[in-house]
Every structure is written in structure tokens, then in C-alpha cells.
Design a protein around this motif. Structure first.
Motif, PDB file in Angstrom:
ATOM      1  N   ALA A  44       0.853  -1.184   0.000  1.00 53.84           N
ATOM      2  CA  ALA A  44       0.000   0.000   0.000  1.00 53.84           C
ATOM      3  C   ALA A  44       0.888   1.232   0.000  1.00 53.84           C
ATOM      4  CB  ALA A  44      -0.909   0.006   1.233  1.00 53.84           C
ATOM      5  N   ASP A  45       0.693   2.100  -0.999  1.00 55.55           N
ATOM      6  CA  ASP A  45       1.412   3.365  -1.032  1.00 55.55           C
ATOM      7  C   ASP A  45       0.569   4.398  -0.302  1.00 55.55           C
ATOM      8  OD1 ASP A  45       2.997   5.536  -1.539  1.00 55.55           O
ATOM      9  OD2 ASP A  45       2.314   5.811  -3.595  1.00 55.55           O
ATOM     10  N   THR A  46       1.049   4.861   0.847  1.00 57.16           N
ATOM     11  CA  THR A  46       0.250   5.775   1.655  1.00 57.16           C
ATOM     12  C   THR A  46       0.247   7.191   1.098  1.00 57.16           C
ATOM     13  OG1 THR A  46       2.149   6.184   3.103  1.00 57.16           O
ATOM     14  CG2 THR A  46       0.618   4.446   3.749  1.00 57.16           C
ATOM     15  N   GLN A  47       1.115   7.487   0.134  1.00 53.81           N
ATOM     16  CA  GLN A  47       1.101   8.827  -0.458  1.00 53.81           C
ATOM     17  C   GLN A  47       0.056   8.937  -1.566  1.00 53.81           C
ATOM     18  OE1 GLN A  47       4.676  11.203  -0.742  1.00 53.81           O
ATOM     19  NE2 GLN A  47       5.878   9.447  -0.114  1.00 53.81           N
ATOM     20  N   SER A  48       0.035   7.981  -2.476  1.00 57.08           N
ATOM     21  CA  SER A  48      -1.000   8.006  -3.519  1.00 57.08           C
ATOM     22  C   SER A  48      -2.277   7.316  -3.060  1.00 57.08           C
ATOM     23  CB  SER A  48      -0.485   7.321  -4.797  1.00 57.08           C
ATOM     24  OG  SER A  48      -0.257   5.932  -4.565  1.00 57.08           O
ATOM     25  N   LYS A  49      -2.229   6.699  -1.849  1.00 61.18           N
ATOM     26  CA  LYS A  49      -3.375   5.981  -1.276  1.00 61.18           C
ATOM     27  C   LYS A  49      -3.877   4.897  -2.233  1.00 61.18           C
ATOM     28  CE  LYS A  49      -4.934   9.739   1.723  1.00 61.18           C
ATOM     29  NZ  LYS A  49      -3.781  10.627   1.484  1.00 61.18           N
ATOM     30  N   THR A  50      -2.943   4.098  -2.709  1.00 58.71           N
ATOM     31  CA  THR A  50      -3.245   3.087  -3.713  1.00 58.71           C
ATOM     32  C   THR A  50      -2.752   1.726  -3.254  1.00 58.71           C
ATOM     33  OG1 THR A  50      -2.934   4.757  -5.425  1.00 58.71           O
ATOM     34  CG2 THR A  50      -2.985   2.471  -6.148  1.00 58.71           C
ATOM     35  N   MET A  51      -3.565   0.711  -3.449  1.00 60.10           N
ATOM     36  CA  MET A  51      -3.132  -0.660  -3.211  1.00 60.10           C
ATOM     37  C   MET A  51      -2.521  -1.194  -4.498  1.00 60.10           C
ATOM     38  SD  MET A  51      -5.335  -3.999  -2.074  1.00 60.10           S
ATOM     39  CE  MET A  51      -6.113  -4.211  -3.683  1.00 60.10           C
ATOM     40  N   LEU A  52      -1.350  -1.777  -4.397  1.00 54.19           N
ATOM     41  CA  LEU A  52      -0.646  -2.270  -5.569  1.00 54.19           C
ATOM     42  C   LEU A  52      -0.340  -3.754  -5.404  1.00 54.19           C
ATOM     43  CD1 LEU A  52       1.931   0.646  -5.925  1.00 54.19           C
ATOM     44  CD2 LEU A  52      -0.166   0.338  -7.247  1.00 54.19           C
ATOM     45  N   GLY A  53      -0.578  -4.517  -6.450  1.00 49.04           N
ATOM     46  CA  GLY A  53      -0.129  -5.893  -6.508  1.00 49.04           C
ATOM     47  C   GLY A  53       1.118  -5.933  -7.369  1.00 49.04           C
ATOM     48  N   LEU A  54       2.265  -6.206  -6.779  1.00 49.62           N
ATOM     49  CA  LEU A  54       3.537  -6.177  -7.499  1.00 49.62           C
ATOM     50  C   LEU A  54       3.779  -7.544  -8.124  1.00 49.62           C
ATOM     51  CD1 LEU A  54       5.610  -4.179  -4.857  1.00 49.62           C
ATOM     52  CD2 LEU A  54       4.297  -3.305  -6.812  1.00 49.62           C
ATOM     53  N   ASP A  55       3.606  -7.600  -9.435  1.00 50.16           N
ATOM     54  CA  ASP A  55       3.680  -8.837 -10.203  1.00 50.16           C
ATOM     55  C   ASP A  55       5.121  -9.071 -10.625  1.00 50.16           C
ATOM     56  OD1 ASP A  55       3.534 -10.719 -12.423  1.00 50.16           O
ATOM     57  OD2 ASP A  55       1.382 -10.281 -12.535  1.00 50.16           O
ATOM     58  N   GLU A  56       5.654 -10.254 -10.314  1.00 48.80           N
ATOM     59  CA  GLU A  56       7.057 -10.510 -10.617  1.00 48.80           C
ATOM     60  C   GLU A  56       7.349 -10.444 -12.113  1.00 48.80           C
ATOM     61  OE1 GLU A  56       8.344 -14.391  -9.466  1.00 48.80           O
ATOM     62  OE2 GLU A  56       6.937 -15.442 -10.740  1.00 48.80           O
ATOM     63  N   ARG A  57       6.361 -10.656 -12.970  1.00 49.61           N
ATOM     64  CA  ARG A  57       6.591 -10.596 -14.410  1.00 49.61           C
ATOM     65  C   ARG A  57       7.036  -9.208 -14.843  1.00 49.61           C
ATOM     66  NH1 ARG A  57       0.994 -13.450 -16.152  1.00 49.61           N
ATOM     67  NH2 ARG A  57       0.300 -12.105 -14.445  1.00 49.61           N
ATOM     68  N   VAL A  58       6.601  -8.191 -14.103  1.00 46.68           N
ATOM     69  CA  VAL A  58       7.036  -6.828 -14.398  1.00 46.68           C
ATOM     70  C   VAL A  58       8.548  -6.714 -14.274  1.00 46.68           C
ATOM     71  CG1 VAL A  58       6.968  -4.457 -13.520  1.00 46.68           C
ATOM     72  CG2 VAL A  58       4.849  -5.743 -13.794  1.00 46.68           C
ATOM     73  N   CYS A  59       9.151  -7.501 -13.386  1.00 45.39           N
ATOM     74  CA  CYS A  59      10.588  -7.405 -13.148  1.00 45.39           C
ATOM     75  C   CYS A  59      11.402  -7.852 -14.355  1.00 45.39           C
ATOM     76  CB  CYS A  59      10.974  -8.216 -11.916  1.00 45.39           C
ATOM     77  SG  CYS A  59      10.273  -7.557 -10.384  1.00 45.39           S
ATOM     78  N   ARG A  60      10.782  -8.511 -15.302  1.00 49.55           N
ATOM     79  CA  ARG A  60      11.500  -8.857 -16.529  1.00 49.55           C
ATOM     80  C   ARG A  60      11.582  -7.680 -17.488  1.00 49.55           C
ATOM     81  NH1 ARG A  60       9.569 -13.542 -19.772  1.00 49.55           N
ATOM     82  NH2 ARG A  60      11.567 -13.173 -20.772  1.00 49.55           N
ATOM     83  N   SER A  61      10.843  -6.611 -17.209  1.00 49.40           N
ATOM     84  CA  SER A  61      10.889  -5.439 -18.087  1.00 49.40           C
ATOM     85  C   SER A  61      11.563  -4.250 -17.425  1.00 49.40           C
ATOM     86  CB  SER A  61       9.471  -5.048 -18.521  1.00 49.40           C
ATOM     87  OG  SER A  61       8.688  -4.706 -17.397  1.00 49.40           O
ATOM     88  N   VAL A  62      12.231  -4.474 -16.277  1.00 53.30           N
ATOM     89  CA  VAL A  62      12.924  -3.395 -15.571  1.00 53.30           C
ATOM     90  C   VAL A  62      14.173  -2.999 -16.338  1.00 53.30           C
ATOM     91  CG1 VAL A  62      14.254  -2.872 -13.503  1.00 53.30           C
ATOM     92  CG2 VAL A  62      12.033  -3.975 -13.308  1.00 53.30           C
ATOM     93  N   SER A  63      14.379  -1.705 -16.476  1.00 54.52           N
ATOM     94  CA  SER A  63      15.551  -1.209 -17.186  1.00 54.52           C
ATOM     95  C   SER A  63      16.698  -0.971 -16.222  1.00 54.52           C
ATOM     96  CB  SER A  63      15.210   0.099 -17.914  1.00 54.52           C
ATOM     97  OG  SER A  63      16.392   0.691 -18.419  1.00 54.52           O
ATOM     98  N   PRO A  64      17.896  -1.502 -16.515  1.00 57.26           N
ATOM     99  CA  PRO A  64      19.044  -1.243 -15.643  1.00 57.26           C
ATOM    100  C   PRO A  64      19.783   0.040 -16.014  1.00 57.26           C
ATOM    101  CG  PRO A  64      19.653  -2.816 -17.317  1.00 57.26           C
ATOM    102  CD  PRO A  64      18.193  -2.473 -17.561  1.00 57.26           C
ATOM    103  N   SER A  65      19.243   0.819 -16.954  1.00 61.36           N
ATOM    104  CA  SER A  65      19.987   1.966 -17.483  1.00 61.36           C
ATOM    105  C   SER A  65      19.797   3.243 -16.674  1.00 61.36           C
ATOM    106  CB  SER A  65      19.565   2.228 -18.934  1.00 61.36           C
ATOM    107  OG  SER A  65      18.179   2.521 -18.997  1.00 61.36           O
ATOM    108  N   SER A  66      18.918   3.225 -15.670  1.00 60.15           N
ATOM    109  CA  SER A  66      18.651   4.439 -14.891  1.00 60.15           C
ATOM    110  C   SER A  66      19.015   4.197 -13.429  1.00 60.15           C
ATOM    111  CB  SER A  66      17.170   4.824 -15.009  1.00 60.15           C
ATOM    112  OG  SER A  66      16.811   5.005 -16.358  1.00 60.15           O
TER     113      SER A  66
END
Length: 729
Positions: free
Chosen positions: A429-451
Motif C-alpha cells: 500500500a502506497d500511503t502517499q497516492s493511497k493506492t493498493m498495488l499488486g507487485l507482479d514478478e513478471r514486471v521485473c523482466r521489463s525493468v531497465s538497468p539503465s537508470s
């Protein structure tokens, strides 16, 4: 005796809390008074308001993502083809048509459906027949045995292939009806989001809020959600995709689309109970595979965890892996297992099981958390950080767990977990945007190491790398807001470099993530059967009584406990209703794919013989004892008892003739193998039950027999905690 033990436990916690409170006052005697704190919280002193550490422009995209993406990323036979189709719906023209369907659902006007739909049909069916561009429906004479509509005809639909985006033509029939159902739900969610966000008040000259054009910013958020969902599906472990920063070899799914999913709640050290349950279950599966190779296809297609469930999920994921595991990874695993074996585990799956057993029976408080060298009272009052530091201290941090458990685990097994057949999601839960997030591991295959992330990287390793995404997700699900410092970066798929925020325990919004487990499941071809979900709760169904609140810390902890306890019940109930509604809504797309007439439209569909969610709550008493784990009390003695209780719960439910967990999960090959008599004349389940009974008897020998012995145990644990609990770096 039980009551005395409980009072001893409570008095110990109360004394510790009171001591902490006095410590805060003593070191902060010159600090703010309660009056000052109230005034500052109500009207902050000019110039004292912190700059938010997140980008405000990301708030709506994150909220839209959390609303729409979970509806689109459920299981498909061909996730890559589904990804291409979903991506096409981000096109503004196609998105507009999907919004029109959502408007039909939200409107009070007639749907315009053909007469044979009838007045008793759901609004979903009416709008599907009239406004869903991708189905072509008409009325005709009913075939023999088909229940006609009120005008004597019956509705028949087909997939309007010519109106679907070209990228959708590669979908197989089963995936077509799954995706059409998901798209319909997404269209409904889009318009519901507009109405709930913008309100229903009409401006001058307006006749309907739906006559307003979609704003460019809102359209961009919707388009981004479809792109995010497409990227997630494209990075499924069964695919190779240029979208993904890490590559895998395309492989067929290891389990059917309608395989069971698993949800594990939060609950700190009480997580030993579901850990024991799953440990015994996966041991049974391994035995079954040795007898019948077909049992290997009986697995969880997705595992969803919150807080301690997020810590357990990777080990459960690994325990179902087919990977061999590198020699260095298995040697590391050997060093973590207690007692240390003479040789490394034989496989990655064996490592996952042994770590599950070890961590949830032998961990201590100091293995999980460290404490901040800070002024408790003033830092509690002063609030969050500015963008250029890591945050105000809380009581502690999960630094030991991060450095010694989570990060090394992913460093050794992260690649295997990204490539196997199980999707893992953790809730935060992000208390600043007040949003519940489900962090899907598949997203981690699209993470950029360039930043590179020079600020707010959740880990201390090389920032911005792909494998930071995996431990950051786990660590964002864990911190209790009253106990530990928040994580400040996660990856949701919205940005390759991740998002900054204040991410706390997912239990603030979803402490029992049964709904996300349902959303990740795949609709089966037979809609008369729901996709099975196993939901394991660390809560007692009726909870345990709380002590009277004596100081502010007590009040805060009890209030938070009451909130999370309630969410265990409402999410389970809501998830059950959602699963039934999704199956009912899938009927029209399914019959459209097969070309069969929709007989009996407007009549209630029969419910499956058993509900789709098999829920297991920790019993209120185990052999007459109430195990009162409180806060972050990681006592191996109590955890071992809970672990054994979880093991026995699985074995009992696997032998139950009326409520059998293996039958519910449709693990038929596993069930047959573990029930069959062996050479000794007893079954695997009977042999394991005898072992659990023996383990329990051994454990009970060391358990305090009376209040005096329990007091001595508490005193010894207190001294150990004082000797071993370290200050955070």
C-alpha cells in the motif's frame, strides 16, 4: 493455566510498551508536548511541510493501473498472443468502443438488446448483446430442448472477428472467451473509475455525464494500463519477448490454465502456521511425483502474499521449481538450513522446502529487524522524510531480513523464479497516492538497468538492476506502519526505473489477498466449475481478545489489529462473489466462441457443488493453548508449535471425506498417490501423520508446563532479545 500464560504474555508486552513509552519521554523531555503535536498535525507550521518523495503526475496512472490491470492479466493458454491483443485495445479508437460498453453498463437507459434477451437477463448480458462491438448477436428459433426467451426466440452470438484488432486473431478459442470477459470487466472498471473520480454533477447544458469527452490525461492513463497489462503478459515465463529486459526460452505451461492459485495472509510470526501447511502439502506433492509423473502438473499457477505471506511466497515458488539450481546457490542454501545438512540440497525445489521449514521455525526477532538509534517520541511526531534522505526513523527496519534473507535468496534464485511456471504477486500500500498495488514478478523482466537510482533505492546493492525489483517488492509488502520504516521504491510496470513513494504493509488494504488470487486464476472451459483457490489465513476466524489499552501505542496496535482482522473476512467474501460473477459473465463470450445458442438467458446459473475458495483459518486454540504471538515476537518455541499445527491441518484436510483440500484443488494424481496403501499397509498420509504426532510430542517436552515455567521462558527470551537486537546501520 492458559489464562495465566496469556496474562503473563500480556503483562510482558505491556511492560515493554510502557518502558518504551517512558524512554521516549525521557529522551524527548524537551521535545513537543501532546498539545504541540496536535496543533502541528492539524495546522503545520509554515515551511515545515515536507516535499513529497513521489511524482504527483504518477498518482492517477498508478490508481488506474491498480483498478484495471488485475482484470486483464489472468491466466491464458498463450499469454504472448493475449498480450498482443490487449496492447491493441490501448489504441484510442478501440478504447473508445470499450468505454461505450462501460457506459451501457453504468447507464440507467435501456440497453437496446434484442427482445429475446428478456427483462430478467442481467444488464451485462443486455449490454453484451447490444453494445459489445466484438460480439455479433441475433434472435432465432430455439433448437429442441433450449429454453426460449419471452418472445419465443433464443439469443445466439458469435465472435465478430472482423471488428477485433488484427492482433487478436491469433488467440485460441478458450483464450478468446477469457479475454473478451476480461475486456468487458475492464470497460466497466474504466467508466466506474470516471464516475467515482469525477462525480455525477452535471454542468450547465449537460444532459449526461457520459456525454463528456474523455480527457487527454485520463485517456493516457487508460492507454497506459492496457500497455502495462500487455507488457506483463508478454513477460510471462512461457514467452520470449523483445519487451522484456531478461530473456527466457519459450516453454509450454507446466500446468493447465485452470490450475489452482494460492493466497497467504499477513501475520508476522503467525506465518509459521501457513508455512507448515504448505510445507506438508508440497512434500506430499513431491512424493506423488515419485509415484506418478502426472502429479508434476498439479501445482499452483500463482501465489499471492501479503507481509509474511510475501516472505513465504518466493520459497513456495521455488519449492515448485523444476530448476536444478547452481552449485553456488545450493551451497548457500546449505549454509542457511538449520540444522546444517552435511551436503547441499539436491535441487532448487528441495532448497525452497528446507528454507520454508528453517526460517519459520528458527528465526528470532534480531534475524528479522534492527532498531533505530532515534528519539521515539519526537520522530513519531515529526513525520515523514523529505526527498533527499531515506526517511525518518521508525522503531526499526527489516535490514537483517533484507541483507541476510531476501536479497541473497533472489541473488541465487531470482532467475529461476522469473523463468518458472508460477506467477508471484505481493501486495503493498502506497500511503502517499493511497493506492493498493499488486507487485507482479513478471514486471521485473521489463525493468531497465539503465537508470541508476541514487535516491530511494530500496536495497543497498547496485541500484536500478533487474533483481532489485524482486526483493524491493517483497520488502515493500512487509513494514508495519507502527513498527518499521517504509520502503520507498517499487516497480509496477508504469516506469522502467520504478516508482517512488511510501510503501507499507499490504495489509493496510489487502491483508488476505484472496481477490488477487482469484483475478490471477484462469477461467476453465467448464464454467460450471470455478477455478480453485486455496486461501490460508494467519488469523483466528474470531480473533483473540485484546488486552485493555493503557497507552497510545497499545491503542494504535489494537486498532490496526482490528482493522486487519476485519479485512480477512470482507476480502474473502468479496473474492467469492467476484469469482462467481466472473464465471456467470463469461457465459455469453464462451458460447459465442463455440457458436452455441444461449439457452435460459435470464435464469440463474447453478452454483458449483463447492465454492471455489478453500479457506483455512488458524484455530483459536491448539490443544487448548492460545498462542498469543504479538507484534514482531519471533519466538522459535511458539513458531515451531504453529508450524507443526499447520502441518497437521493439511494432513487432516487431505484425509477429510467431506471437505478435502486435494479434491478441491483437483490434484487428483497427488490425492491418489498419498492415499494408496504402501508396502507397510499404511498410506503416505497415515505415515506422515504419525511423524507429525511424534514431532509434536517432542516439541511439547520443551514447552513450559505452567505459569512459572512460562515466566522463566519469557525472561530468557527477553534477555536474549536485549543481548542480540542490534541498532540499524
Amino acid at each position: 493455566m492458559v489464562g495465566i500464560i496469556r496474562r503473563v504474555i500480556r503483562s510482558r508486552v505491556e511492560r515493554a510498551s510502557f518502558a518504551l513509552f517512558l524512554f521516549g519521554i525521557s529522551v524527548g523531555a524537551c521535545g513537543p508536548s501532546y498539545k504541540d503535536a496536535f496543533v502541528d498535525a492539524t495546522y503545520p507550521e509554515p515551511g515545515s511541510v515536507d516535499t513529497p518523495i513521489f511524482d504527483p503526475s504518477a498518482v492517477e496512472p498508478l490508481r488506474v493501473n491498480s483498478t484495471i490491470v488485475p482484470l486483464l492479466v489472468s491466466a491464458y493458454d498463450d499469454p504472448n498472443a493475449a498480450a498482443a491483443c490487449v496492447r491493441s485495445f490501448g489504441d484510442p479508437a478501440v478504447l473508445s468502443k470499450l468505454r461505450d460498453f462501460g457506459v451501457c453498463l453504468e447507464s440507467s437507459a435501456p440497453t437496446g438488446a434484442p427482445p429475446c434477451v428478456g427483462p430478467n437477463a442481467t444488464r451485462w448480458d443486455g449490454c453484451m448483446a447490444s453494445s459489445f462491438e466484438w460480439l455479433s448477436c441475433s434472435c432465432g428459433a430455439p433448437p429442441s430442448g433450449c429454453v426460449a426467451g419471452p418472445d419465443g426466440n433464443v439469443l445466439s452470438c458469435s465472435v465478430a472477428t472482423s471488428k477485433l484488432p488484427a492482433a487478436c486473431t491469433a488467440l485460441g478459442g478458450a483464450d478468446q472467451f477469457r479475454l473478451l470477459t476480461a475486456l468487458g470487466q475492464a470497460g466497466e472498471a474504466m467508466v466506474a473509475y470516471e464516475v467515482s473520480t469525477d462525480g455525477s454533477a452535471l454542468s450547465s447544458g449537460e444532459t449526461s455525464i457520459f456525454d463528456r469527452p474523455l480527457s487527454a490525461a485520463r485517456a493516457a492513463s487508460f492507454q497506459g494500463a492496457f500497455k502495462n497489462a500487455a507488457d506483463t503478459l508478454a513477460c510471462d515465463s512461457t514467452n520470449t519477448s523483445a519487451t522484456c529486459a531478461t530473456s527466457t526460452t519459450a516453454a509450454p505451461r507446466k500446468s493447465p490454465t485452470e490450475s489452482a492459485t494460492l493466497a497467504i495472509s499477513g501475520g508476522a510470526a503467525d506465518g509459521a502456521y501457513p508455512a507448515g501447511y504448505v510445507y506438508e502439502m508440497l512434500l506430499a506433492r513431491r512424493f506423488a511425483i515419485s509415484k506418478d509423473a502426472a502429479a508434476a502438473n498439479e501445482r499452483f499457477s500463482a501465489v499471492v502474499g501479503t507481509s509474511v505471506g510475501a516472505l513465504l511466497a518466493p520459497m513456495i515458488d521455488l519449492a515448485m521449481s523444476d530448476a536444478t539450481g547452481s552449485s553456488s546457490a545450493l551451497s548457500w542454501c546449505q549454509s542457511k538450513i538449520k540444522p546444517h545438512p552435511s551436503s547441499p540440497p539436491a535441487s532448487a525445489a528441495e532448497c525452497g522446502l528446507e528454507l520454508l521449514r528453517t526460517y519459520m521455525q528458527t528465526s528470532n526477532e534480531w534475524d528479522i529487524v534492527c532498531v533505530e538509534n532515534a528519539n521515539f517520541l519526537s520522530d513519531f511526531v515529526e513525520g515523514p522524510s523529505d526527498p533527499n534522505d531515506l526517511g525518518k526513523p521508525a522503531f526499526g527496519r527489516f535490514w537483517p531480513a533484507e541483507q541476510n534473507i531476501v536479497k541473497p535468496f533472489y541473488a541465487h534464485f531470482g532467475a529461476e523464479l522469473l523463468a518458472n511456471g508460477t506467477t508471484r504477486v505481493v501486495m503493498t500500500a502506497d500511503t502517499q497516492s493511497k493506492t493498493m498495488l499488486g507487485l507482479d514478478e513478471r514486471v521485473c523482466r521489463s525493468v531497465s538497468p539503465s537508470s541508476p537510482l541514487e535516491v530511494h533505492s530500496c536495497s543497498s546493492g547496485p541500484p536500478g538492476m533487474t533483481l532489485d525489483c524482486l526483493p524491493c517488492g517483497v520488502l515493500a509488502s512487509v513494514p508495519n506502519p507502527l513498527f518499521a520504516r517504509a520502503a520507498n521504491r517499487v516497480w509496477t510496470g508504469y516506469r522502467p526505473e520504478g516508482e517512488a513513494g511510501t510503501f507499507l504493509d499490504g495489509g493496510l488494504r489487502s491483508t488476505f489477498p484472496a481477490l488477487r488470487a482469484v483475478e490471477l486464476s484462469g477461467l476453465g472451459a467448464d464454467l460450471g466449475h470455478g477455478t480453485p483457490v486455496l486461501a490460508l489465513s494467519t488469523e483466528r476466524a474470531n480473533s483473540l481478545p485484546s488486552p485493555p489499552t493503557r497507552i497510545g501505542l497499545d491503542l494504535a496496535l489494537v486498532s490496526l489489529g482490528s482493522l486487519t482482522h476485519q479485512t480477512h473476512h470482507w476480502e474473502l467474501a468479496y473474492a467469492t462473489l467476484f469469482e462467481e460473477l466472473r464465471r456467470d459473465r463469461a457465459r455469453m463470450p464462451q458460447l459465442a466462441v463455440t457458436g452455441a445458442p444461449i439457452c435460459g438467458l435470464g435464469t440463474a446459473s447453478p452454483s458449483p457443488p463447492t465454492g471455489s475458495i478453500f479457506a483455512d483459518f488458524m484455530p483459536a486454540k491448539i490443544d487448548g493453548l492460545e498462542f498469543a504471538v504479538k507484534g514482531y515476537q519471533f519466538d522459535p518455541l511458539v513458531m515451531t508449535g504453529l508450524f507443526i499445527a499447520g502441518r497437521k491441518a493439511f494432513l487432516d484436510e487431505a484425509r477429510d471425506q467431506k471437505r478435502n483440500v486435494l479434491e478441491h484443488l483437483r490434484w487428483q494424481h497427488t490425492a491418489a498417490a498419498v492415499k494408496a496403501p504402501g508396502s507397510s499397509g499404511t498410506s503416505y498420509l497415515e505415515d506422515r501423520l504419525a511423524q507429525v504426532v511424534a514431532d509434536k510430542a517432542t516439541w511439547q517436552l520443551g514447552f513450559p508446563k505452567n505459569a512459572v515455567e512460562w515466566e522463566a521462558h519469557v525472561a530468557a527470551r527477553r534477555q536474549l532479545l536485549e543481548d542480540n537486537l542490534e541498532l540499524c546501520p
